[in-house]
Scaffold this motif. Structure first.
Motif, mmCIF file in Angstrom:
data_model
loop_
_atom_site.group_PDB
_atom_site.id
_atom_site.type_symbol
_atom_site.label_atom_id
_atom_site.label_comp_id
_atom_site.label_asym_id
_atom_site.label_seq_id
_atom_site.Cartn_x
_atom_site.Cartn_y
_atom_site.Cartn_z
ATOM 1 N N TRP A 110 0.863 -1.173 0.000
ATOM 2 C CA TRP A 110 0.000 0.000 0.000
ATOM 3 C C TRP A 110 0.900 1.224 0.000
ATOM 4 C CZ3 TRP A 110 0.956 -3.364 3.896
ATOM 5 C CH2 TRP A 110 1.662 -2.873 4.982
ATOM 6 N N GLY A 111 0.287 2.385 -0.135
ATOM 7 C CA GLY A 111 1.056 3.613 -0.120
ATOM 8 C C GLY A 111 1.765 3.856 -1.440
ATOM 9 N N ASP A 112 2.742 4.761 -1.404
ATOM 10 C CA ASP A 112 3.423 5.144 -2.638
ATOM 11 C C ASP A 112 4.941 5.061 -2.540
ATOM 12 O OD1 ASP A 112 4.055 7.268 -1.015
ATOM 13 O OD2 ASP A 112 3.340 8.816 -2.387
ATOM 14 N N GLY A 113 5.435 4.365 -1.532
ATOM 15 C CA GLY A 113 6.880 4.226 -1.378
ATOM 16 C C GLY A 113 7.496 5.245 -0.439
ATOM 17 N N GLN A 114 6.674 5.932 0.356
ATOM 18 C CA GLN A 114 7.203 6.947 1.268
ATOM 19 C C GLN A 114 8.234 6.361 2.228
ATOM 20 O OE1 GLN A 114 6.602 10.332 1.103
ATOM 21 N NE2 GLN A 114 8.291 10.399 2.564
ATOM 22 N N TRP A 115 8.029 5.114 2.664
ATOM 23 C CA TRP A 115 8.982 4.497 3.589
ATOM 24 C C TRP A 115 10.373 4.444 2.971
ATOM 25 C CZ3 TRP A 115 8.253 0.869 -0.082
ATOM 26 C CH2 TRP A 115 9.123 -0.202 -0.157
ATOM 27 N N MET A 116 10.459 4.208 1.671
ATOM 28 C CA MET A 116 11.758 4.140 1.002
ATOM 29 C C MET A 116 12.384 5.529 0.910
ATOM 30 S SD MET A 116 14.153 2.238 -0.250
ATOM 31 C CE MET A 116 13.385 0.626 -0.408
ATOM 32 N N ARG A 117 11.598 6.532 0.591
ATOM 33 C CA ARG A 117 12.132 7.903 0.536
ATOM 34 C C ARG A 117 12.641 8.344 1.909
ATOM 35 N NH1 ARG A 117 7.716 8.048 -2.900
ATOM 36 N NH2 ARG A 117 6.318 9.039 -1.390
ATOM 37 N N ASP A 118 11.877 8.037 2.948
ATOM 38 C CA ASP A 118 12.302 8.386 4.308
ATOM 39 C C ASP A 118 13.580 7.642 4.693
ATOM 40 O OD1 ASP A 118 10.018 9.969 4.506
ATOM 41 O OD2 ASP A 118 8.908 8.506 5.720
ATOM 42 N N TRP A 119 13.642 6.372 4.341
ATOM 43 C CA TRP A 119 14.797 5.533 4.675
ATOM 44 C C TRP A 119 16.040 6.027 3.927
ATOM 45 C CZ3 TRP A 119 14.895 -0.370 3.226
ATOM 46 C CH2 TRP A 119 15.935 -1.015 3.916
ATOM 47 N N ALA A 120 15.889 6.359 2.652
ATOM 48 C CA ALA A 120 17.008 6.869 1.855
ATOM 49 C C ALA A 120 17.522 8.181 2.447
ATOM 50 C CB ALA A 120 16.588 7.054 0.402
ATOM 51 N N GLN A 121 16.617 9.047 2.848
ATOM 52 C CA GLN A 121 17.029 10.314 3.451
ATOM 53 C C GLN A 121 17.774 10.073 4.764
ATOM 54 O OE1 GLN A 121 16.658 13.527 2.041
ATOM 55 N NE2 GLN A 121 18.234 13.792 3.600
ATOM 56 N N ARG A 122 17.276 9.165 5.542
ATOM 57 C CA ARG A 122 17.915 8.813 6.816
ATOM 58 C C ARG A 122 19.337 8.303 6.588
ATOM 59 N NH1 ARG A 122 15.238 4.174 10.663
ATOM 60 N NH2 ARG A 122 16.950 3.980 12.148
ATOM 61 N N ALA A 123 19.507 7.427 5.590
ATOM 62 C CA ALA A 123 20.837 6.888 5.279
ATOM 63 C C ALA A 123 21.766 7.994 4.786
ATOM 64 C CB ALA A 123 20.717 5.773 4.237
ATOM 65 N N GLN A 124 21.252 8.874 3.931
ATOM 66 C CA GLN A 124 22.062 9.994 3.440
ATOM 67 C C GLN A 124 22.443 10.929 4.585
ATOM 68 O OE1 GLN A 124 19.440 11.365 0.245
ATOM 69 N NE2 GLN A 124 21.125 10.991 -1.173
ATOM 70 N N ASP A 125 21.514 11.187 5.486
ATOM 71 C CA ASP A 125 21.796 12.049 6.630
ATOM 72 C C ASP A 125 22.911 11.463 7.497
ATOM 73 O OD1 ASP A 125 19.829 13.785 5.759
ATOM 74 O OD2 ASP A 125 18.360 13.189 7.295
ATOM 75 N N ASP A 126 23.060 10.137 7.463
ATOM 76 C CA ASP A 126 24.120 9.476 8.226
ATOM 77 C C ASP A 126 25.422 9.385 7.429
ATOM 78 O OD1 ASP A 126 24.644 8.352 10.827
ATOM 79 O OD2 ASP A 126 24.847 6.396 9.861
ATOM 80 N N GLY A 127 25.422 9.902 6.196
ATOM 81 C CA GLY A 127 26.645 9.945 5.400
ATOM 82 C C GLY A 127 26.859 8.778 4.462
#
Length: 140
Positions: free
Chosen positions: A90-107
């Motif tokens: 369900w949804g539109d993949g927001q969990w992946m966008r949030d997860w990718a941002q989190r990983a990028q924020d960690d370098g």
């Protein structure tokens, strides 16, 4: 060639199918590591890590095993080459966008900012994309 860890959690088998195809694509350079065994010390053994988790609840990472493991790695991802993958129902993949941002924020260095996502069961095209991802990660 890069040494690739494929770390995932799967409830229905969809993300597991994706993980197995990524490992197949990576060939001898790919190793499946259960998420319960991934630690910062284990992370250091690999050049590249493909993390896989389906969307759960309100589009979030699985909370009992995967989320605690990934949270424990934060602080160790700086400069690490990673890829993200998973399935959703369900949804539109927001969990992946949030997860990718989190990983990028960690370098972390993301292979793809979009990650590799699949709605429900991975069809032949998704399985082929997973094999290609594995081969690409091994060459990265």
């Amino acid at each position: 060639m890069s040494k690739v860890a494929i770390v995932f959690w799967s409830a229905t088998g969809n993300t597991e199918t994706m993980a197995n195809c990524i490992a197949e694509g990576a060939g001898a350079n790919g190793t499946i590591v259960p998420c319960t065994e991934m630690t910062p010390a284990k992370l250091a053994e690999f050049d590249v890590v493909a993390f896989g988790c389906p969307a759960m609840g309100a589009e979030q990472l699985e909370e009992s095993e995967f989320e605690p493991m990934f949270a424990a790695l934060e602080g160790s991802l700086n400069g690490k080459k990673i890829a993200l993958f998973g399935s959703y129902g369900w949804g539109d993949g927001q969990w992946m966008r949030d997860w990718a941002q989190r990983a990028q924020d960690d370098g972390a260095q993301l292979f793809s900012e979009e990650g590799l996502i699949c709605n429900e069961t991975p069809d032949d095209d998704v399985q082929a994309a997973c094999r290609k991802l594995g081969a690409d990660l091994a060459a990265w």
